[in-house]
Write a protein that holds these residues in place. Structure first.
Motif, PDB file in Angstrom:
ATOM      1  N   ARG A   1      -9.668  -3.275   2.284  1.00  0.00           N
ATOM      2  CA  ARG A   1      -8.921  -2.186   2.929  1.00  0.00           C
ATOM      3  C   ARG A   1      -7.608  -2.724   3.455  1.00  0.00           C
ATOM      4  O   ARG A   1      -7.485  -3.903   3.794  1.00  0.00           O
ATOM      5  N   ILE A   2      -6.629  -1.842   3.536  1.00  0.00           N
ATOM      6  CA  ILE A   2      -5.365  -2.227   4.146  1.00  0.00           C
ATOM      7  C   ILE A   2      -5.580  -2.421   5.645  1.00  0.00           C
ATOM      8  O   ILE A   2      -6.391  -1.725   6.269  1.00  0.00           O
ATOM      9  N   ASP A   3      -4.888  -3.385   6.214  1.00  0.00           N
ATOM     10  CA  ASP A   3      -5.126  -3.701   7.621  1.00  0.00           C
ATOM     11  C   ASP A   3      -3.893  -3.507   8.486  1.00  0.00           C
ATOM     12  O   ASP A   3      -3.960  -2.861   9.520  1.00  0.00           O
ATOM     13  N   HIS A   4      -2.757  -4.091   8.097  1.00  0.00           N
ATOM     14  CA  HIS A   4      -1.588  -4.010   8.979  1.00  0.00           C
ATOM     15  C   HIS A   4      -0.299  -4.244   8.217  1.00  0.00           C
ATOM     16  O   HIS A   4      -0.306  -4.661   7.058  1.00  0.00           O
ATOM     17  N   PHE A   5       0.802  -3.959   8.918  1.00  0.00           N
ATOM     18  CA  PHE A   5       2.146  -4.253   8.441  1.00  0.00           C
ATOM     19  C   PHE A   5       2.822  -5.188   9.444  1.00  0.00           C
ATOM     20  O   PHE A   5       2.510  -5.156  10.638  1.00  0.00           O
TER      21      PHE A   5
ATOM     22  N   PRO B   1       1.792  11.326  22.904  1.00  0.00           N
ATOM     23  CA  PRO B   1       2.090  12.715  22.539  1.00  0.00           C
ATOM     24  C   PRO B   1       1.413  13.169  21.248  1.00  0.00           C
ATOM     25  O   PRO B   1       1.249  14.365  21.020  1.00  0.00           O
ATOM     26  N   PHE B   2       1.054  12.250  20.384  1.00  0.00           N
ATOM     27  CA  PHE B   2       0.261  12.552  19.188  1.00  0.00           C
ATOM     28  C   PHE B   2      -0.543  11.301  18.854  1.00  0.00           C
ATOM     29  O   PHE B   2      -0.203  10.196  19.278  1.00  0.00           O
ATOM     30  N   ASN B   3      -1.619  11.491  18.104  1.00  0.00           N
ATOM     31  CA  ASN B   3      -2.618  10.441  17.955  1.00  0.00           C
ATOM     32  C   ASN B   3      -2.532   9.762  16.597  1.00  0.00           C
ATOM     33  O   ASN B   3      -3.111  10.223  15.611  1.00  0.00           O
ATOM     34  N   ILE B   4      -1.800   8.650  16.523  1.00  0.00           N
ATOM     35  CA  ILE B   4      -1.827   7.797  15.331  1.00  0.00           C
ATOM     36  C   ILE B   4      -3.133   7.020  15.356  1.00  0.00           C
ATOM     37  O   ILE B   4      -3.496   6.417  16.374  1.00  0.00           O
ATOM     38  N   SER B   5      -3.864   7.027  14.233  1.00  0.00           N
ATOM     39  CA  SER B   5      -5.181   6.395  14.225  1.00  0.00           C
ATOM     40  C   SER B   5      -5.208   5.025  13.563  1.00  0.00           C
ATOM     41  O   SER B   5      -6.033   4.179  13.937  1.00  0.00           O
ATOM     42  N   ARG B   6      -4.308   4.762  12.594  1.00  0.00           N
ATOM     43  CA  ARG B   6      -4.364   3.460  11.914  1.00  0.00           C
ATOM     44  C   ARG B   6      -3.214   3.312  10.935  1.00  0.00           C
ATOM     45  O   ARG B   6      -2.570   4.295  10.545  1.00  0.00           O
ATOM     46  N   ALA B   7      -2.979   2.057  10.515  1.00  0.00           N
ATOM     47  CA  ALA B   7      -2.133   1.799   9.355  1.00  0.00           C
ATOM     48  C   ALA B   7      -2.841   2.342   8.126  1.00  0.00           C
ATOM     49  O   ALA B   7      -4.040   2.106   7.931  1.00  0.00           O
TER      50      ALA B   7
ATOM     51  N   TYR C   1      -1.169   4.587  -7.967  1.00  0.00           N
ATOM     52  CA  TYR C   1      -1.819   4.714  -6.667  1.00  0.00           C
ATOM     53  C   TYR C   1      -3.049   3.816  -6.648  1.00  0.00           C
ATOM     54  O   TYR C   1      -3.936   3.938  -7.513  1.00  0.00           O
ATOM     55  N   LEU C   2      -3.123   2.921  -5.657  1.00  0.00           N
ATOM     56  CA  LEU C   2      -4.216   1.964  -5.585  1.00  0.00           C
ATOM     57  C   LEU C   2      -4.897   2.015  -4.225  1.00  0.00           C
ATOM     58  O   LEU C   2      -4.296   2.419  -3.228  1.00  0.00           O
ATOM     59  N   ARG C   3      -6.159   1.558  -4.189  1.00  0.00           N
ATOM     60  CA  ARG C   3      -6.907   1.489  -2.942  1.00  0.00           C
ATOM     61  C   ARG C   3      -7.809   0.251  -2.960  1.00  0.00           C
ATOM     62  O   ARG C   3      -8.084  -0.316  -4.027  1.00  0.00           O
ATOM     63  N   GLY C   4      -8.291  -0.144  -1.775  1.00  0.00           N
ATOM     64  CA  GLY C   4      -9.228  -1.242  -1.677  1.00  0.00           C
ATOM     65  C   GLY C   4     -10.640  -0.798  -1.990  1.00  0.00           C
ATOM     66  O   GLY C   4     -10.947   0.405  -2.047  1.00  0.00           O
ATOM     67  N   LEU C   5     -11.536  -1.760  -2.166  1.00  0.00           N
ATOM     68  CA  LEU C   5     -12.900  -1.469  -2.611  1.00  0.00           C
ATOM     69  C   LEU C   5     -13.687  -0.636  -1.607  1.00  0.00           C
ATOM     70  O   LEU C   5     -14.566   0.138  -1.990  1.00  0.00           O
ATOM     71  N   SER C   6     -13.419  -0.785  -0.326  1.00  0.00           N
ATOM     72  CA  SER C   6     -14.174  -0.039   0.679  1.00  0.00           C
ATOM     73  C   SER C   6     -13.449   1.211   1.164  1.00  0.00           C
ATOM     74  O   SER C   6     -13.927   1.885   2.067  1.00  0.00           O
ATOM     75  N   GLU C   7     -12.322   1.530   0.555  1.00  0.00           N
ATOM     76  CA  GLU C   7     -11.529   2.671   1.007  1.00  0.00           C
ATOM     77  C   GLU C   7     -11.927   3.944   0.272  1.00  0.00           C
ATOM     78  O   GLU C   7     -12.026   3.967  -0.960  1.00  0.00           O
ATOM     79  N   ALA C   8     -12.135   4.997   1.050  1.00  0.00           N
ATOM     80  CA  ALA C   8     -12.388   6.317   0.474  1.00  0.00           C
ATOM     81  C   ALA C   8     -11.099   7.113   0.308  1.00  0.00           C
ATOM     82  O   ALA C   8     -11.011   7.977  -0.570  1.00  0.00           O
TER      83      ALA C   8
END
Length: 336
Positions: free
Chosen positions: A148-152, A10-16, A50-57
């Motif tokens: 990058r974050i991958d999963h939970f 019904p809606f499009n989840i694209s990723r963690a 707020y933090l992010r991984g090296l390849s994350e925009a």
């Protein structure tokens, strides 16, 4: 055996996308994730980092919030593909009588707070502010160079019912853990690799761990060395080792508040719909493959509670092969 997947959800989840954690000492937690894990600070205030991984925009994949009381997980964040998916998501959750509301969140576009059938706290958004990708800024790298974050991974009191819920949202299984006809673990994805959300039957809802990808396997050992150097040697919770499900090299670390993070190398692709999920037999699996010791009882049962969530017990308490059980068995055999 597995619930039917809606391939046109019904809606499009694209990723963690991101996770929000409450911590007791913001500076201490910030240092852990920058100096050991290798994340980059996008923005910070006296109460939030707020933090992010090296390849994350995207602006953030980890949010640390200074809070009183016992540490908890506030939300698991997923991205939807288009802003209009949020309206469809609001209608879907409302139609099923599940909690859902619009909220304002810094650095994110329109955002929904919602819950699954067991009260797992979710956050959906379509867009974030963008920052420079740092993966070529080698002189600024720290820690394990998390990309990058991958999963939970979450606990749910009934794995089959939780798997059915997320199957309705288009999540497919790459692999699963079962004993006879009983589903005990589901490894589910949306982004075309083997994992965005793992569900394990246990007291829940709880957040067992969240994971970041590292670019080189030796950086898993670097994380362990740095944890030891910074006084967190005892927080190397499991590994290094190689998983059976997923097949990746890994290590699990506990942050200063006991939240568990996994660092692992990459996954295989799972885009093609004709590929069937891989079944693992729970009776003969310690979640390692071919080598490595079983995990401790702490690894199997410790998890971060979701803020303000009420937990439920599974019908039958899990009885995994733990390191403690393995040691007792070896001791008994040596005395025969």
């Amino acid at each position: 055996m597995l619930p039917t997947v809606d391939l046109r959800p019904p809606f499009n989840i694209s990723r963690a996308s991101h996770i929000v954690l409450e911590v007791k000492d913001l500076q201490k937690s910030r240092d852990f994730y920058v100096k050991i894990v290798g994340l980059v600070v996008s923005d910070e205030t006296p109460t939030t980092c707020y933090l992010r991984g090296l390849s994350e925009a995207a602006h953030h994949s980890l949010v640390l919030v200074q809070a009183e009381g016992a540490p908890a997980c506030q939300r698991l964040g997923f991205r939807v593909y288009l802003d209009e998916d949020l309206d469809s998501a609001y209608a879907w959750f409302t139609g099923r009588g599940l909690p859902v509301k619009w909220v304002e969140v810094p650095y994110q576009s329109r955002t929904l707070h919602c819950e699954d059938l067991y009260g797992t706290k979710l956050e959906l958004c379509a867009h974030m502010e963008v920052r420079e990708r740092m993966f070529l800024k080698f002189e600024q790298f720290t820690g394990a160079h998390a990309q990058r974050i991958d999963h939970f991974q979450i606990f749910a009191p009934d794995c089959w019912k939780a798997c059915e819920f997320y199957s309705q949202l288009g999540f497919r299984n790459s692999e699963y853990l079962a004993h006879g006809d009983k589903l005990l673990g589901a490894f589910m994805f949306r982004k075309g690799t083997c994992l965005d959300l793992a569900i394990v039957e246990n007291v829940g809802p709880k957040m067992h761990h969240f994971a970041y990808i590292v670019p080189e396997s030796h950086l898993i050992f670097t994380a362990c060395d740095l944890a030891g150097n910074y006084g967190y040697g005892g927080s190397v919770d499991r590994g290094p080792g190689r998983h059976g499900p997923g097949g990746m090299l890994y290590v699990y670390l506990l942050d200063p508040d006991g939240h568990r993070i996994e660092l692992c190398d990459g996954h295989y692709q799972t885009i093609d719909t004709e590929v069937e999920p891989v079944r693992w037999e729970a009776g003969s699996l310690s979640t390692n493959v071919r080598w490595g010791l079983p995990a401790t009882e702490h690894w199997y049962f410790h998890a971060s509670p979701f803020k303000d969530a009420t937990t439920q017990d599974p019908e039958k308490k899990p009885n995994p092969q733990t390191l403690e059980m393995f040691v007792r068995q070896q001791s008994t055999q040596s005395n025969i």
